[in-house]
Write a protein that holds these residues in place. Structure first.
Motif, PDB file in Angstrom:
ATOM      1  N   ASN A  49       0.800  -1.222   0.000  1.00 56.17           N
ATOM      2  CA  ASN A  49       0.000   0.000   0.000  1.00 56.17           C
ATOM      3  C   ASN A  49       0.836   1.276   0.000  1.00 56.17           C
ATOM      4  N   HIS A  50       2.141   1.134   0.208  1.00 54.84           N
ATOM      5  CA  HIS A  50       3.025   2.298   0.256  1.00 54.84           C
ATOM      6  C   HIS A  50       4.287   2.014  -0.553  1.00 54.84           C
ATOM      7  N   GLN A  51       4.864   3.050  -1.087  1.00 52.05           N
ATOM      8  CA  GLN A  51       6.110   2.904  -1.825  1.00 52.05           C
ATOM      9  C   GLN A  51       7.305   3.082  -0.898  1.00 52.05           C
ATOM     10  N   ASN A  52       8.362   2.345  -1.204  1.00 52.49           N
ATOM     11  CA  ASN A  52       9.640   2.510  -0.506  1.00 52.49           C
ATOM     12  C   ASN A  52       9.485   2.352   1.006  1.00 52.49           C
ATOM     13  N   THR A  53       8.899   1.230   1.395  1.00 51.99           N
ATOM     14  CA  THR A  53       8.671   0.951   2.810  1.00 51.99           C
ATOM     15  C   THR A  53       9.889   0.274   3.422  1.00 51.99           C
ATOM     16  N   ILE A  54      10.398   0.843   4.499  1.00 51.97           N
ATOM     17  CA  ILE A  54      11.486   0.249   5.282  1.00 51.97           C
ATOM     18  C   ILE A  54      10.888  -0.296   6.566  1.00 51.97           C
ATOM     19  N   ILE A  55      11.212  -1.544   6.883  1.00 49.12           N
ATOM     20  CA  ILE A  55      10.587  -2.209   8.029  1.00 49.12           C
ATOM     21  C   ILE A  55      11.634  -2.506   9.098  1.00 49.12           C
ATOM     22  N   CYS A  56      11.395  -1.983  10.298  1.00 49.09           N
ATOM     23  CA  CYS A  56      12.276  -2.216  11.443  1.00 49.09           C
ATOM     24  C   CYS A  56      11.573  -3.169  12.412  1.00 49.09           C
ATOM     25  N   LEU A  57      12.268  -4.211  12.795  1.00 48.82           N
ATOM     26  CA  LEU A  57      11.660  -5.250  13.626  1.00 48.82           C
ATOM     27  C   LEU A  57      12.441  -5.429  14.926  1.00 48.82           C
ATOM     28  N   GLN A  58      11.691  -5.645  15.998  1.00 50.37           N
ATOM     29  CA  GLN A  58      12.284  -6.040  17.276  1.00 50.37           C
ATOM     30  C   GLN A  58      11.700  -7.398  17.679  1.00 50.37           C
ATOM     31  N   GLU A  59      12.447  -8.110  18.475  1.00 50.12           N
ATOM     32  CA  GLU A  59      12.117  -9.489  18.887  1.00 50.12           C
ATOM     33  C   GLU A  59      12.051 -10.438  17.685  1.00 50.12           C
ATOM     34  N   LEU A  60      12.955 -10.210  16.732  1.00 45.90           N
ATOM     35  CA  LEU A  60      13.207 -11.263  15.757  1.00 45.90           C
ATOM     36  C   LEU A  60      13.699 -12.487  16.514  1.00 45.90           C
ATOM     37  N   SER A  61      13.535 -13.670  15.923  1.00 46.20           N
ATOM     38  CA  SER A  61      13.972 -14.883  16.603  1.00 46.20           C
ATOM     39  C   SER A  61      14.388 -15.929  15.584  1.00 46.20           C
ATOM     40  N   ASN A  89      15.578 -17.039  25.085  1.00 48.22           N
ATOM     41  CA  ASN A  89      14.653 -16.175  24.350  1.00 48.22           C
ATOM     42  C   ASN A  89      14.738 -16.393  22.844  1.00 48.22           C
ATOM     43  N   ASP A  90      15.170 -17.600  22.451  1.00 43.66           N
ATOM     44  CA  ASP A  90      15.246 -17.987  21.034  1.00 43.66           C
ATOM     45  C   ASP A  90      16.136 -17.031  20.248  1.00 43.66           C
ATOM     46  N   TYR A  91      17.246 -16.618  20.894  1.00 42.80           N
ATOM     47  CA  TYR A  91      18.252 -15.765  20.247  1.00 42.80           C
ATOM     48  C   TYR A  91      17.622 -14.472  19.706  1.00 42.80           C
ATOM     49  N   MET A  92      16.824 -13.860  20.530  1.00 33.53           N
ATOM     50  CA  MET A  92      16.084 -12.655  20.166  1.00 33.53           C
ATOM     51  C   MET A  92      17.011 -11.566  19.654  1.00 33.53           C
ATOM     52  N   GLY A  93      16.522 -10.806  18.656  1.00 35.37           N
ATOM     53  CA  GLY A  93      17.322  -9.726  18.105  1.00 35.37           C
ATOM     54  C   GLY A  93      16.478  -8.707  17.375  1.00 35.37           C
ATOM     55  N   VAL A  94      17.144  -7.882  16.568  1.00 36.85           N
ATOM     56  CA  VAL A  94      16.485  -6.813  15.817  1.00 36.85           C
ATOM     57  C   VAL A  94      16.955  -6.847  14.374  1.00 36.85           C
ATOM     58  N   GLY A  95      16.201  -6.182  13.501  1.00 37.53           N
ATOM     59  CA  GLY A  95      16.587  -6.153  12.101  1.00 37.53           C
ATOM     60  C   GLY A  95      15.889  -5.052  11.337  1.00 37.53           C
ATOM     61  N   ILE A  96      16.443  -4.739  10.156  1.00 35.13           N
ATOM     62  CA  ILE A  96      15.865  -3.744   9.257  1.00 35.13           C
ATOM     63  C   ILE A  96      15.791  -4.350   7.866  1.00 35.13           C
ATOM     64  N   ALA A  97      14.601  -4.333   7.268  1.00 33.77           N
ATOM     65  CA  ALA A  97      14.395  -4.832   5.913  1.00 33.77           C
ATOM     66  C   ALA A  97      14.215  -3.651   4.969  1.00 33.77           C
ATOM     67  N   VAL A  98      14.993  -3.618   3.886  1.00 33.55           N
ATOM     68  CA  VAL A  98      14.944  -2.497   2.944  1.00 33.55           C
ATOM     69  C   VAL A  98      14.665  -3.024   1.544  1.00 33.55           C
ATOM     70  N   PRO A  99      13.884  -2.269   0.765  1.00 31.52           N
ATOM     71  CA  PRO A  99      13.578  -2.681  -0.603  1.00 31.52           C
ATOM     72  C   PRO A  99      14.746  -2.386  -1.550  1.00 31.52           C
ATOM     73  N   ALA A 100      14.679  -2.951  -2.742  1.00 32.95           N
ATOM     74  CA  ALA A 100      15.750  -2.763  -3.722  1.00 32.95           C
ATOM     75  C   ALA A 100      15.897  -1.304  -4.130  1.00 32.95           C
ATOM     76  N   SER A 101      14.841  -0.509  -3.987  1.00 32.24           N
ATOM     77  CA  SER A 101      14.900   0.909  -4.354  1.00 32.24           C
ATOM     78  C   SER A 101      15.803   1.715  -3.425  1.00 32.24           C
ATOM     79  N   VAL A 102      16.134   1.151  -2.266  1.00 27.66           N
ATOM     80  CA  VAL A 102      16.986   1.819  -1.287  1.00 27.66           C
ATOM     81  C   VAL A 102      18.351   1.129  -1.273  1.00 27.66           C
ATOM     82  N   ARG A 103      19.402   1.863  -1.608  1.00 28.11           N
ATOM     83  CA  ARG A 103      20.746   1.271  -1.649  1.00 28.11           C
ATOM     84  C   ARG A 103      21.403   1.367  -0.271  1.00 28.11           C
ATOM     85  N   VAL A 104      21.922   0.250   0.208  1.00 25.64           N
ATOM     86  CA  VAL A 104      22.629   0.213   1.488  1.00 25.64           C
ATOM     87  C   VAL A 104      24.113   0.430   1.236  1.00 25.64           C
TER      88      VAL A 104
END
Length: 331
Positions: A49-61, A89-104
């Protein structure tokens, strides 16, 4: 040009799979597969529903990591993550998912506790002797003796890790970071140390560029830590000292952040976390934020409910004890 930024604490399955802990949640809605289908649907809506969405997650596992990677691969995203927890805690962590339109351009993963340790050194022998003499005097005076724990020692022992990406989108470079603050309400000095250091570290990593800083900060808007983040030269608190270490770090009180929801709505959400675990009081507070610094403007934010329904999350429509937050930001 604009980007969509999402922040979501998705609740590790090893916590949710404990009906005796989430006693006010229907066990059917605590199952991993049920929760994952809701989480996936919510994230897909933000992506489509949105363009260029960056997703930040906490409690990844570890349990759901492959699910997230499969989801993001489907939409041509790359997930940058750090699992810093342990088996409990199943090796809990954090992460950021970025689309191809955003260069890291660069990726930083910094354990805040280790970063804090790099700014300290043990005090000399003279200080230790003085401490021992004071302890002896207390005992001789028959005062109750209790070994105090240095908040800096606790802060250094935490594994919570900041993930920060230096990115470029349509020729505009900026940084985006996510963090999950230690949940240590009984030791507020530790939280003050972590929030101050993490904030100043983001400024250091950004090096003058605009940046976005999201996450589960485990602090309410009325909390001293929130004011440290958002109020310049805030001095209505005592920054923690140490009896055991010489601290080279000094908070940068002029470096402050803005909150996307407060900028857009003139207030923070009514709540972002709603839970009533076994043996604990009901908790319904705002503790998740999308902060930013620089020439960024808030176009809109995801509308959130004014009040929680039911006895506790997770429930039939809420797969986590947190709700997802999001903002469209103009760069």
């Amino acid at each position: 040009m604009s980007i969509r930024v999402v922040s979501y604490n998705v609740l590790v399955p090893i916590y949710a799979d404990q009906p005796d802990f989430y006693i006010h949640s229907d066990p059917r809605y605590l199952k991993t597969n049920y929760r994952w289908n809701l989480i996936k649907s919510q994230l897909e809506q933000e992506i489509t529903n949105h363009q260029n969405t960056i997703i930040c997650l906490q409690e990844l596992s570890r349990t759901l990591l492959s699910n997230f990677e499969e989801l993001f691969n489907k939409y041509n995203y790359t997930l940058h993550y750090c699992l810093y927890g342990g088996p409990h805690n199943d090796y809990m962590g954090v992460g950021i998912a970025v689309p191809a339109s955003v260069r890291v351009n660069k990726r930083s993963m910094i354990k805040i506790g280790s970063y804090i340790r790099s700014m300290t050194r043990p005090r000399g022998a003279a200080a230790n002797i003085i401490s021992q003499i004071r302890s002896l005097c207390d005992r001789l005076a028959r005062k109750p003796f209790k070994q105090s724990i240095d908040p800096w020692e606790i802060a250094m022992a935490r594994n919570n890790t900041l993930v920060c990406l230096h990115v470029t989108f349509n020729g505009k470079s900026f940084c985006i970071g996510t963090y999950h603050m230690p949940c240590l309400y009984d030791t507020p000095d530790v939280m003050i140390i972590h929030v101050s250091v993490a904030k100043d570290l983001m400024f250091h990593l950004a090096d003058g560029q605009d940046f976005i800083f999201t996450g589960d900060f485990n602090i309410e808007p009325h909390n001293v830590c929130y004011r440290i983040l958002t109020r310049q030269d805030f001095s209505d608190y005592r920054f923690p000292a140490s009896n055991s270490y010489e601290i080279s770090y000094r908070p940068h009180t002029k470096q402050i952040l803005k909150s996307a929801y407060r900028e857009k709505n003139n207030k923070e959400p009514a709540y972002t976390n709603y839970t009533h675990p076994s043996g604990m009081p009901l908790f319904c507070e705002t503790i998740d934020y999308i902060f930013f610094n620089g020439r960024i403007q808030v176009q809109n934010v995801l509308k959130l409910p004014d009040e929680a329904t039911g006895k506790s999350y997770p429930d039939e429509t809420h797969p986590s004890d947190h709700i997802m937050i999001a903002a469209t930001l103009l760069l």
